[in-house]
Design a protein around this motif. Structure first.
Motif, PDB file in Angstrom:
ATOM      1  N   ASP A  31       0.810  -1.224   0.000  1.00 13.31           N
ATOM      2  CA  ASP A  31       0.000   0.000   0.000  1.00 13.31           C
ATOM      3  C   ASP A  31       0.841   1.271   0.000  1.00 13.31           C
ATOM      4  OD1 ASP A  31      -2.340  -1.427  -0.066  1.00 13.31           O
ATOM      5  OD2 ASP A  31      -2.650  -1.380   2.107  1.00 13.31           O
ATOM      6  N   ASP A  32       2.113   1.174   0.351  1.00 10.88           N
ATOM      7  CA  ASP A  32       2.996   2.344   0.355  1.00 10.88           C
ATOM      8  C   ASP A  32       4.431   1.870   0.191  1.00 10.88           C
ATOM      9  OD1 ASP A  32       4.216   4.767   0.624  1.00 10.88           O
ATOM     10  OD2 ASP A  32       3.244   5.337   2.493  1.00 10.88           O
ATOM     11  N   TRP A  35       7.962   2.845   2.027  1.00  7.48           N
ATOM     12  CA  TRP A  35       8.466   2.301   3.285  1.00  7.48           C
ATOM     13  C   TRP A  35       9.491   1.205   3.040  1.00  7.48           C
ATOM     14  CZ3 TRP A  35       8.352   5.042   7.315  1.00  7.48           C
ATOM     15  CH2 TRP A  35       7.284   5.901   7.582  1.00  7.48           C
ATOM     16  N   VAL A 109       2.852   1.762   7.635  1.00  6.10           N
ATOM     17  CA  VAL A 109       2.005   1.786   6.435  1.00  6.10           C
ATOM     18  C   VAL A 109       0.589   2.215   6.807  1.00  6.10           C
ATOM     19  CG1 VAL A 109       0.941   0.341   4.657  1.00  6.10           C
ATOM     20  CG2 VAL A 109       3.381   0.117   5.136  1.00  6.10           C
ATOM     21  N   ALA A 110       0.066   1.670   7.922  1.00  2.00           N
ATOM     22  CA  ALA A 110      -1.296   1.998   8.352  1.00  2.00           C
ATOM     23  C   ALA A 110      -1.432   3.443   8.815  1.00  2.00           C
ATOM     24  CB  ALA A 110      -1.734   1.056   9.474  1.00  2.00           C
ATOM     25  N   ARG A 112      -0.499   5.952   7.198  1.00  4.08           N
ATOM     26  CA  ARG A 112      -0.850   6.702   5.985  1.00  4.08           C
ATOM     27  C   ARG A 112      -0.185   8.076   5.943  1.00  4.08           C
ATOM     28  NH1 ARG A 112      -7.387   5.395   5.858  1.00  4.08           N
ATOM     29  NH2 ARG A 112      -7.191   3.111   5.874  1.00  4.08           N
ATOM     30  N   ALA A 114       1.771  11.146   4.559  1.00  5.08           N
ATOM     31  CA  ALA A 114       1.886  11.834   3.269  1.00  5.08           C
ATOM     32  C   ALA A 114       3.035  12.824   3.329  1.00  5.08           C
ATOM     33  CB  ALA A 114       0.578  12.553   2.927  1.00  5.08           C
ATOM     34  N   ASP A 117       3.774  15.830   6.041  1.00  8.59           N
ATOM     35  CA  ASP A 117       3.092  15.632   7.327  1.00  8.59           C
ATOM     36  C   ASP A 117       4.046  15.874   8.493  1.00  8.59           C
ATOM     37  OD1 ASP A 117       0.641  15.011   6.288  1.00  8.59           O
ATOM     38  OD2 ASP A 117       0.821  12.837   6.550  1.00  8.59           O
ATOM     39  N   ARG A 186      -0.055  13.475  12.084  1.00  5.16           N
ATOM     40  CA  ARG A 186      -0.060  12.063  12.447  1.00  5.16           C
ATOM     41  C   ARG A 186       0.562  11.911  13.836  1.00  5.16           C
ATOM     42  NH1 ARG A 186      -2.688  12.300   8.541  1.00  5.16           N
ATOM     43  NH2 ARG A 186      -2.652  10.991   6.654  1.00  5.16           N
ATOM     44  N   ARG A 209      -4.517  11.647  11.731  1.00 10.03           N
ATOM     45  CA  ARG A 209      -4.674  10.223  12.014  1.00 10.03           C
ATOM     46  C   ARG A 209      -3.792   9.852  13.196  1.00 10.03           C
ATOM     47  NH1 ARG A 209      -6.737   5.779   9.311  1.00 10.03           N
ATOM     48  NH2 ARG A 209      -5.606   3.801   9.341  1.00 10.03           N
ATOM     49  N   THR A 220      -6.822   2.804  15.225  1.00  9.04           N
ATOM     50  CA  THR A 220      -6.629   3.916  14.293  1.00  9.04           C
ATOM     51  C   THR A 220      -7.779   4.898  14.469  1.00  9.04           C
ATOM     52  OG1 THR A 220      -7.853   2.809  12.502  1.00  9.04           O
ATOM     53  CG2 THR A 220      -5.478   2.437  12.623  1.00  9.04           C
ATOM     54  N   THR A 222      -9.406   8.846  13.465  1.00 13.69           N
ATOM     55  CA  THR A 222      -9.407  10.069  12.665  1.00 13.69           C
ATOM     56  C   THR A 222      -9.914  11.198  13.552  1.00 13.69           C
ATOM     57  OG1 THR A 222      -9.814   8.874  10.607  1.00 13.69           O
ATOM     58  CG2 THR A 222     -10.311  11.224  10.620  1.00 13.69           C
TER      59      THR A 222
END
Length: 325
Positions: A31-32, A35, A109-110, A112, A114, A117, A186, A209, A220, A222
């Motif tokens: 997913d990313d 990393w 990864v979780a 997230r 960007a 950040d 984050r 997050r 997790t 928000t």
């Protein structure tokens, strides 16, 4: 021959590449993929110049400056094993560790992250996680790591310096955040919580997050604003050293007397017990768990609404909800 000579660095590069392949084999970086580059670039052995392993006579220290070559190589192989490493003990109690790399990768990864950040890490540990974040973001000033213990933050600074990374390392109570470095996009905790610190929400931008261990799971959240946040647990089990400092609730013992023997072996049920400790009788918890088909972690969540925080199953306003401290 010292711990960081040419031969050691060459062996470390091979071991590091093998660790990255092992983590990647489970699709963790899918997913990313950035990393993957961070784990391939940041040398974990610089952050664990020594660590402890269980021995027949108690904890045994493995050290990068051991006089024997075989001992140094054993230390280095252990530094790149996909296992948590105990790095600081006091009277036999674990104070700090380097988390299992594959779990760190799943958490990062979780998160997230960007580009651009601002990230707060609660629980500096060895400094390895902060170095990974700084590499990912390409800017040391975007990363802050905080720990209550001066010895831990001082050693983290040394390790980060050795690796050529210079994020902000703060000595203080992580439950209170780091106001002078806020606002954050984050927040990631590498220590177990008993509830969600309100200071974190106040130091976050709307939409931020938060990822933190709670009740043997990874929560997790928000953030909507300084008083509201909501989110769910990841499927992953997680066991961390508890957060020390202001607002840390002492865990209460839970008796499993009268429960079926199989209840003790069910990880999902033990998670429910940890999440509802002190608010739901173990027998009632087991009846609920069986009635709902043995729900796993991802069916649970947490809501912060002003002064009230509660955990829930399936829906925040559903029939199953339990207050958190």
């Amino acid at each position: 021959m010292g711990a960081y000579d040419t031969g050691t660095e060459a062996l470390a590069a091979v071991a590091r590449a093998a660790l990255v392949r092992e983590i990647d084999a489970d699709g963790t970086f899918a997913d990313d993929p950035v990393w993957r580059e961070a784990f391939a670039a940041v040398p974990r052995h610089l952050f664990v110049p020594y660590y402890y392993v269980a021995g027949r006579r108690g904890p045994e220290r493995r050290w990068g400056e051991s006089p024997g070559r075989e001992a140094r190589e054993r230390w280095l192989r252990g530094a790149y094993a996909d296992v948590p490493l105990a790095t600081r003990l006091r009277d036999g109690e674990l104070l700090s560790s380097s988390s299992q790399p594959s779990l760190m990768a799943r958490m990062l990864v979780a998160l997230r992250v960007a580009d651009g950040d601002r990230v707060l890490e609660v629980g500096a540990g060895t400094g390895y996680n902060a170095a990974l974040l700084a590499h990912r973001l390409g800017d040391d000033d975007l990363v802050t790591t905080v720990d209550l213990e001066p010895e831990i933050t001082e050693s983290a600074r040394r390790h980060l310096d050795a690796a050529g990374c210079h994020p902000a390392v703060v000595t203080g109570d992580g439950a209170r955040g780091v106001l002078e470095r806020a606002p954050f996009d984050r927040i990631i905790a590498t220590c177990e919580l008993s509830t969600v610190p309100r200071a974190w929400l106040a130091q976050c931008r709307p939409g931020a997050r938060i990822l933190a261990p709670l009740a043997t799971g990874l929560l997790t959240l928000t953030v909507r604003d300084a008083a509201h946040a909501e989110g769910v647990f990841l499927p992953t089990a997680a066991y961390f050293v508890p957060l020390r400092g202001e607002g840390r609730a002492e865990p209460k013992g839970v008796s499993l007397a009268g429960l079926p023997g199989r209840a003790r072996e069910q990880d999902g049920f033990r998670f429910l017990l940890a999440l509802t400790r002190g608010t739901l009788d173990p027998r009632a918890a087991y009846a609920l768990w069986e009635r709902e088909g043995g729900p796993e972690r991802e069916r649970y969540g947490v809501t912060v609404d002003g002064e009230h925080t509660w955990a829930w199953l399936d829906e925040p306003a559903g029939p199953y909800a339990w207050p958190l401290p």
